[in-house]
Design a protein around this motif. Structure first.
Motif, PDB file in Angstrom:
ATOM      1  N   SER A 251      -6.708   1.934  -5.806  1.00 32.36           N
ATOM      2  CA  SER A 251      -5.920   2.111  -7.023  1.00 32.36           C
ATOM      3  C   SER A 251      -6.745   1.726  -8.249  1.00 32.36           C
ATOM      4  CB  SER A 251      -4.648   1.271  -6.965  1.00 32.36           C
ATOM      5  OG  SER A 251      -3.850   1.670  -5.882  1.00 32.36           O
ATOM      6  N   GLU A 278       2.788   1.291  -9.761  1.00 28.68           N
ATOM      7  CA  GLU A 278       1.730   0.349 -10.130  1.00 28.68           C
ATOM      8  C   GLU A 278       1.049   0.687 -11.451  1.00 28.68           C
ATOM      9  OE1 GLU A 278      -0.972  -0.779  -6.556  1.00 28.68           O
ATOM     10  OE2 GLU A 278      -0.229   1.246  -6.215  1.00 28.68           O
ATOM     11  N   ASP A 439      -1.345   8.720  -5.507  1.00 34.34           N
ATOM     12  CA  ASP A 439      -1.616   7.504  -4.721  1.00 34.34           C
ATOM     13  C   ASP A 439      -0.746   7.564  -3.461  1.00 34.34           C
ATOM     14  OD1 ASP A 439      -2.534   5.046  -3.890  1.00 34.34           O
ATOM     15  OD2 ASP A 439      -2.232   4.058  -5.827  1.00 34.34           O
ATOM     16  N   GLU A 440      -1.168   6.850  -2.429  1.00 35.81           N
ATOM     17  CA  GLU A 440      -0.433   6.847  -1.157  1.00 35.81           C
ATOM     18  C   GLU A 440      -0.168   8.285  -0.700  1.00 35.81           C
ATOM     19  OE1 GLU A 440       0.177   3.818   0.227  1.00 35.81           O
ATOM     20  OE2 GLU A 440      -0.398   2.647  -1.535  1.00 35.81           O
TER      21      GLU A 440
HETATM   22 MG   LIG Z   1      -3.324   0.858  -4.095  1.00 41.11          MG
END
Ligand SMILES: [Mg+2]
Ligand SMILES: Nc1ncnc2c1ncn2[C@@H]1O[C@H](COP(=O)(O)OP(=O)(O)OP(=O)(O)O)[C@@H](O)[C@H]1O
Length: 569
Positions: A251, A278, A439-440
């Motif tokens: 990240s 995030e 992300d993910e």
């Molecule tokens: Mg991360």
């Protein structure tokens, strides 16, 4: 002690000099040398294999560069070279006439033929002979570490057909620096004779630095600290992947790349699919906006709104089918058919933007729709009721964070389906470069429908000047399906931060060398090193890089990452 308790100890200055020298005086073990806290363990090559691929050294050496390689080569004058080759040929001939049997004969014949062929090449001046010494020195902070690494490295060399040797009681000779006379004293077996082609295979490093004008800094080479600068927009695909175990720095690295892209090209449209919420503060820090899907902050999209497929109502109808399958995996075929028909009718009817109320009303009365109606209740009185109405997300300028935190796992595929439609539309409709961080990303790989869609996006968005930055813990989630593999193949650059393990599939797919596969689970984590160690596969290159933030960058990111954005109506 160099001086011992002799007169020099009494000489003030002299004594101090002696003491300082003592601390750095090398200590020689049987097979290693220590200077201060640094151990050095040499490995010599006794016999080369008969064939070697060019550049093989770059692939057997560990990526972090703790093994020094030195190649010493002196040209043998042609007349002498011809003598050597004639000698070799004569020896082979006499051995053959001596009547060796079976496989040995074949080996000797091959040696004779190669001496003959090389002789002709030397006579024609297309090859030369070289007196070559090859030495590897493993460096490290402990004896155990350097010796273990040396054993591993010798195994890798042996697998290529090398015979190597650990010099015993001659470490100093083996480590002695070069005088470049060609007649330095070296341990026995050090000198070998190689042809020009053989010598050329020892040059491990082609042009390893990558500096693409207009690009952003992606990292610093672990081998020589040279910066690697890549211009995403100058390649066949603008999409990259970043893989690494939890805490490996994915990240952070992604935010760093996004921020550098933003600072380098403020006209680029940055979009983040943010499953854990995030990046909110980070995006605000860049002057952008946050839409929190679960919380409804920043507005919401009506999943039935054809605007999310660029006004294409037929396409929207197909996508709604996909969306429902993601949300209600137990839908039966006949229920799917009923829903598809209702959605099609509703969307075909005209200009208005339907809601879930409209969809429920469109279902035929009677048998077979009972369960469907119950399913649709989630949009009418259940957890997705906020989506039962017109789109309220305004025009979003600047970087956009789509915060998906708080969405239950079983609803993720559903939300992602219409969000990806919206993203796709935005990429298609806006001019200028666009970069989407997912992300993910394994969450998308899990459902065939979203995985296929993601693959489609990766393959097509280049025409819209757009690229994806995919983050996931390991490539394996994608390697399992055909669409996933296609997606991985279409990423121009792939970075591996520390991986918890390197599966055989990952190794084979990316052509990782044994050294690389062995290293990746040991790559240093940012919490240990202050930067993230990584292996980048860029086009055909494999580059071990440190992902490093400058102090201002670090301060900018560290304060903002990992924290959900504060609520804003
Ligand atoms: Mg991360
Ligand atoms: N290159 C770096 N330099 C300095 N600090 C870093 C770097 N990369 C990551 N960090 C720090 O290490 C921690 C973990 O990084 P990060 O959250 O990016 O890991 P991750 O791979 O995304 O993990 P997860 O899979 O759990 O999301 C963070 O506190 C981050 O600030």
């Amino acid at each position: 002690m160099v001086g011992g308790a002799g007169p020099s100890d009494l000489l003030g200055m002299g004594g101090r000099v002696t003491a300082r020298r003592d601390r750095t005086a090398p200590v020689e073990g049987t097979t290693w040398l220590r200077r201060g806290r640094s151990y050095r363990a040499p490995l010599l090559v006794q016999k080369f294999p008969s064939e070697l691929p060019f550049g093989f050294l770059g692939r057997v050496l560990p990526p972090r560069g703790e093994i020094d390689v030195t190649v010493e080569a002196y040209r043998i004058p042609s007349a002498r070279a011809l003598e050597v080759l004639q000698g070799a040929r004569a020896v082979a001939e006499s051995e053959l006439s001596g009547g060796h049997g079976g496989s040995e004969t074949a080996v000797i014949e091959a040696e004779r033929d190669s001496a003959e062929e090389l002789g002709r090449a030397v006579a024609r001046r297309t090859q030369e002979l070289w007196k070559v010494g090859l030495r590897f020195v493993v460096r490290g902070p402990s004896r155990i570490r350097v010796e273990a690494e040396r054993v591993r490295f010798a195994d890798r060399l042996a697998a290529l057909g090398f015979r190597s040797r650990v010099p015993r009681f001659e470490t100093r000779e083996a480590l002695r620096s070069f005088q470049f006379t060609g007649s330095d004293v070296r341990p026995a077996g050090y000198w070998q004779t190689l042809s020009t082609d053989g010598l050329a295979t020892l040059y491990p490093f082609a042009e390893e630095s990558v500096l693409e004008p207009g690009g952003v800094l992606v990292g610093i080479a672990l081998s020589d600290s040279s910066p690697v600068v890549l211009d995403r927009w100058s390649h066949g695909s603008y999409s990259w992947g970043l893989f690494g175990m939890t805490g490996a720095g994915k990240s952070f690295a992604a935010a760093l790349l996004l921020a550098r892209t933003h600072w380098m090209r403020p006209d680029s449209d940055l979009l983040i699919l943010d499953p854990l919420g995030e990046y909110g503060e980070f995006v605000r820090g860049l002057g952008g906006s946050v839409v929190s899907v679960a919380g409804g902050r920043g507005g919401h999209w009506n999943p039935l709104d054809p605007a999310t497929t660029g006004g294409d109502r037929e396409e929207k109808a197909a996508r709604v089918g996909t969306m429902f399958r993601a949300l209600f995996p137990t839908l039966r075929d006949e229920e799917r058919a009923l829903l598809d028909t209702a959605t099609n009718q509703l969307l075909r009817r005209g200009a208005s933007v339907p809601t879930f109320d409209d969809l429920a009303a469109e279902l035929p009365a009677g048998d077979g729709t009972g369960r469907l109606r119950t399913f649709l209740d989630v949009f009418r009185s259940g957890s997705l009721a906020s989506l039962n109405g017109p789109t309220t997300v305004g025009p979003l300028n600047g970087p956009v964070d789509v915060d998906l935190s708080g969405i239950p796992d079983d609803q993720m595929g559903f939300h992602l389906t219409y969000l990806l439609d919206w993203l796709y539309g935005r990429m298609r409709d806006r001019p200028g470069p666009k970069l989407v961080l997912v992300d993910e990303a394994h969450l998308l790989a899990r459902h065939e429908a979203t995985a296929e869609f993601l693959d489609r996006v990766v393959r097509h968005v280049r025409h819209f000047d757009a690229g994806l930055l995919l983050l996931s813990q390991a490539p394996d989630d994608f390697l399992r399906t055909a669409s996933g593999r296609s997606l991985l193949r279409n990423l121009y650059a792939t970075a591996f931060l520390r991986l918890s393990e390197v599966s055989a599939e990952t190794r084979a797919f990316y052509g990782l060398t044994p050294a690389e596969a062995e290293w990746l689970p040991k790559a240093r984590l940012p919490r240990e090193a202050g930067y993230a160690e990584s292996l980048w596969r860029i086009g055909g290159w494999h580059l071990p890089l440190a992902v490093v933030a400058t102090t201002p960058e670090y301060e900018f990111l560290e304060r903002r990452l990992g924290h959900p954005a504060p609520a804003t109506g």
